[in-house]
Design an enzyme around this catalytic site. Sequence first.
Site, PDB file in Angstrom:
ATOM      1  N   LYS A 107       0.826  -0.942   0.191  1.00  0.00           N
ATOM      2  CA  LYS A 107      -0.152   0.085   0.145  1.00  0.00           C
ATOM      3  C   LYS A 107       0.583   1.203  -0.005  1.00  0.00           C
ATOM      4  O   LYS A 107       1.847   0.920   0.946  1.00  0.00           O
ATOM      5  CB  LYS A 107      -0.915  -0.259   1.160  1.00  0.00           C
ATOM      6  CG  LYS A 107      -1.945   0.692   1.015  1.00  0.00           C
ATOM      7  CD  LYS A 107      -3.407   0.198   0.117  1.00  0.00           C
ATOM      8  CE  LYS A 107      -4.315   1.004   0.028  1.00  0.00           C
ATOM      9  NZ  LYS A 107      -5.653   0.307  -0.167  1.00  0.00           N
ATOM     10  N   GLY A 219     -20.756   6.961   2.256  1.00  0.00           N
ATOM     11  CA  GLY A 219     -19.480   6.899   2.190  1.00  0.00           C
ATOM     12  C   GLY A 219     -20.119   7.270   0.129  1.00  0.00           C
ATOM     13  O   GLY A 219     -20.349   5.881  -0.343  1.00  0.00           O
ATOM     14  N   TYR A 220     -20.216   7.950  -0.510  1.00  0.00           N
ATOM     15  CA  TYR A 220     -20.635   8.801  -1.445  1.00  0.00           C
ATOM     16  C   TYR A 220     -19.157   9.098  -2.939  1.00  0.00           C
ATOM     17  O   TYR A 220     -20.196   9.615  -3.619  1.00  0.00           O
ATOM     18  CB  TYR A 220     -21.287   9.478  -2.467  1.00  0.00           C
ATOM     19  CG  TYR A 220     -22.507   8.703  -2.535  1.00  0.00           C
ATOM     20  CD1 TYR A 220     -22.787   8.173  -2.568  1.00  0.00           C
ATOM     21  CD2 TYR A 220     -23.359   9.868  -3.594  1.00  0.00           C
ATOM     22  CE1 TYR A 220     -24.051   7.354  -3.091  1.00  0.00           C
ATOM     23  CE2 TYR A 220     -23.671   9.364  -4.768  1.00  0.00           C
ATOM     24  CZ  TYR A 220     -24.802   8.085  -4.460  1.00  0.00           C
ATOM     25  OH  TYR A 220     -25.836   8.239  -5.836  1.00  0.00           O
ATOM     26  N   GLY A 221     -18.177   8.130  -2.404  1.00  0.00           N
ATOM     27  CA  GLY A 221     -17.527   7.944  -3.394  1.00  0.00           C
ATOM     28  C   GLY A 221     -16.900   7.080  -4.880  1.00  0.00           C
ATOM     29  O   GLY A 221     -18.258   6.760  -5.185  1.00  0.00           O
ATOM     30  N   GLY A 224     -19.062   3.679  -3.029  1.00  0.00           N
ATOM     31  CA  GLY A 224     -20.036   3.828  -2.420  1.00  0.00           C
ATOM     32  C   GLY A 224     -21.304   3.904  -3.537  1.00  0.00           C
ATOM     33  O   GLY A 224     -22.120   2.891  -3.662  1.00  0.00           O
TER      34      GLY A 224
HETATM   35  P1  NAD Z   1     -13.233   8.282  -2.342  1.00  0.00           P
HETATM   36  O1  NAD Z   1     -12.145   8.470  -2.263  1.00  0.00           O
HETATM   37  O2  NAD Z   1     -14.432   7.781  -4.147  1.00  0.00           O
HETATM   38  O3  NAD Z   1     -14.503   8.357  -1.490  1.00  0.00           O
HETATM   39  C1  NAD Z   1     -14.437   7.940  -0.547  1.00  0.00           C
HETATM   40  C2  NAD Z   1     -15.720   8.952   0.085  1.00  0.00           C
HETATM   41  O4  NAD Z   1     -15.869   8.271   1.313  1.00  0.00           O
HETATM   42  C3  NAD Z   1     -15.889  10.242  -0.494  1.00  0.00           C
HETATM   43  O5  NAD Z   1     -17.563  10.201  -0.616  1.00  0.00           O
HETATM   44  C4  NAD Z   1     -15.763  10.466   0.760  1.00  0.00           C
HETATM   45  O6  NAD Z   1     -16.848  12.233   0.949  1.00  0.00           O
HETATM   46  C5  NAD Z   1     -16.245   9.454   2.016  1.00  0.00           C
HETATM   47  N1  NAD Z   1     -15.910  10.570   3.040  1.00  0.00           N
HETATM   48  C6  NAD Z   1     -14.726  11.410   3.829  1.00  0.00           C
HETATM   49  N2  NAD Z   1     -14.632  10.659   4.984  1.00  0.00           N
HETATM   50  C7  NAD Z   1     -16.109  10.582   5.321  1.00  0.00           C
HETATM   51  C8  NAD Z   1     -16.182  10.292   6.839  1.00  0.00           C
HETATM   52  N3  NAD Z   1     -15.456  10.679   7.787  1.00  0.00           N
HETATM   53  N4  NAD Z   1     -17.774   9.467   7.089  1.00  0.00           N
HETATM   54  C9  NAD Z   1     -18.282   9.501   5.945  1.00  0.00           C
HETATM   55  N5  NAD Z   1     -17.749   9.401   4.374  1.00  0.00           N
HETATM   56  C10 NAD Z   1     -17.082  10.025   4.774  1.00  0.00           C
HETATM   57  O7  NAD Z   1     -12.833   6.499  -1.906  1.00  0.00           O
HETATM   58  P2  NAD Z   1     -13.525   5.150  -2.903  1.00  0.00           P
HETATM   59  O8  NAD Z   1     -12.469   4.287  -3.634  1.00  0.00           O
HETATM   60  O9  NAD Z   1     -14.522   5.134  -2.661  1.00  0.00           O
HETATM   61  O10 NAD Z   1     -12.632   4.201  -1.202  1.00  0.00           O
HETATM   62  C11 NAD Z   1     -14.033   4.644   0.067  1.00  0.00           C
HETATM   63  C12 NAD Z   1     -12.870   2.894   0.443  1.00  0.00           C
HETATM   64  O11 NAD Z   1     -12.575   1.815  -0.083  1.00  0.00           O
HETATM   65  C13 NAD Z   1     -11.568   3.364   1.192  1.00  0.00           C
HETATM   66  O12 NAD Z   1     -11.454   2.619   2.670  1.00  0.00           O
HETATM   67  C14 NAD Z   1     -10.714   2.360   0.359  1.00  0.00           C
HETATM   68  O13 NAD Z   1      -9.878   1.205   0.925  1.00  0.00           O
HETATM   69  C15 NAD Z   1     -11.822   0.934   0.618  1.00  0.00           C
HETATM   70  N6  NAD Z   1     -10.911   0.377  -1.091  1.00  0.00           N
HETATM   71  C16 NAD Z   1     -11.890   1.559  -2.459  1.00  0.00           C
HETATM   72  C17 NAD Z   1     -11.678   0.615  -3.512  1.00  0.00           C
HETATM   73  C18 NAD Z   1     -11.673   1.094  -5.045  1.00  0.00           C
HETATM   74  O14 NAD Z   1     -11.557   0.212  -5.815  1.00  0.00           O
HETATM   75  N7  NAD Z   1     -11.615   2.299  -5.141  1.00  0.00           N
HETATM   76  C19 NAD Z   1     -11.137  -1.129  -3.466  1.00  0.00           C
HETATM   77  C20 NAD Z   1     -10.991  -1.594  -2.066  1.00  0.00           C
HETATM   78  C21 NAD Z   1     -11.128  -0.616  -1.078  1.00  0.00           C
END
Ligand code: NAD
Length: 417
Positions: A107, A219-221, A224
């Site tokens: 990582k 989470g709406y990234g 989500g």
């Molecule tokens: P991202 O940056 O696209 O989205 C993150 C989201 O979390 C955003 O909507 C943000 O507003 C929200 N957020 C941040 N702080 C917050 C809080 N305190 N309370 C509620 N929401 C909050 O990131 P992502 O890629 O969607 O990753 C999200 C999680 O999924 C992380 O733990 C990441 O390690 C995990 N993950 C991601 C992937 C991937 O393919 N992107 C794969 C496996 C795991």
Amino acid sequence: MGKKHINPYDVAIKQLEIASEALNLDQGTTEILRHPKRILSVSIPIKMDNGDIKVYPGYRVQHHDSRGPYKGGIRYSPDVNLDEVKALAMWMTWKCAVIDIPYGGAKGGVRCNPKEMSLSELERMTRRYVSMIFPLIGPLIDIPAPDMYTDSQTMAWILDTYSQIRGYKVPGVVTGKPLHLGGSEGREEATSLGTVFCINEAIKDLGLKAKGATVAVQGYGKVGWNAAKLLHEIGYKIIGVSDSKGGIYNPNGINPLKVYEYKNKMGSVIGYEGCKTVTNQELLEVECDALVPAALENQITENNADNVKAKIIAEGANGPTTPKADQILTEKGIFTIPDILANSGGVTVSYFEWVQNLNRDHWTKEDVNQRLKDKMIKAYREVYRMSKKHQTNLRTAALVLAVSRVAESFKTLGLWP
Ligand code: NAD
């Protein structure tokens, strides 16, 4: 909430100990798996747009590589610290083993606030970071990918910087690239689609019906929003979503695409029409069939686990549940699909992308999604069987499966010299 008290690396070590004990693993192998194999800490100097110079701490941690090259995302966040990156690297080792792809775990992260940086500052930081971790990465050594606040554009900068230094294009050095630069069909949605396959299986195992089953997403990234969209498309009812500013709730259902468009315009899901505003904590506690934490670590803790009313939790995020909370959820009979299984769709399609790059090939979206479905359902079923065999929850079962696969590879290779 509770975050400052919980060190994710302590959580990761505790999980390893539980799995080692269940497997009766020898002391030496456990000791080796406890420690990351390599850690690189860098100080990344950047000229900001206003002429100031700032220095950002960055890391690349390689946990273990008996099963193949290191693999793991890069995260930009003000919370990044070495212990977090070490934990995430260890979880990548287990994740790749559970889903059974030939990778070890790594990582990376840079402690910065990407929301306060311009695109050109982010580009300079990314390129300088890549130049500083250059000796550690490569298509046959360690292959980064997107994580929180990094995306396909970030991967394109990494690909370009690495290739400029090498002197030729090396698409296989990163995954999660844009399609026209060697990215895979289906990668953007892969993590969430994998989560959806898991939820579908769990729904069946619990004797529930997918159609109309209610879901809340924290989470709406990338993870989500795609999970909400895909679940909505196949008939689930999304009743609550949130982002870093808070959440929205409507028991009659929310259209995820419209919320996405609203968030893109307004900067948050809050204020979306017809919904009650809730805090992130309230969102985790709503009555629903499935809860998808897809934001960050340590969201379900001993302080709120007792209030969680979901029947299923599918961990889109990494490490959203603390070990104490996990115990409470298990006692309450909540069916938790652990992160290393529930969000392993991302790394699986990353693996597909890498295989396509190494072969200079391009698969169709149908092909990618079918292969992903096969992998996810097989892994889910293996974990489910393991949980019955060891009489444990799915998290311990997934860890036991993963640790046993990694330990077997390590022992067969042997300890050199
Ligand atoms: P991202 O940056 O696209 O989205 C993150 C989201 O979390 C955003 O909507 C943000 O507003 C929200 N957020 C941040 N702080 C917050 C809080 N305190 N309370 C509620 N929401 C909050 O990131 P992502 O890629 O969607 O990753 C999200 C999680 O999924 C992380 O733990 C990441 O390690 C995990 N993950 C991601 C992937 C991937 O393919 N992107 C794969 C496996 C795991």
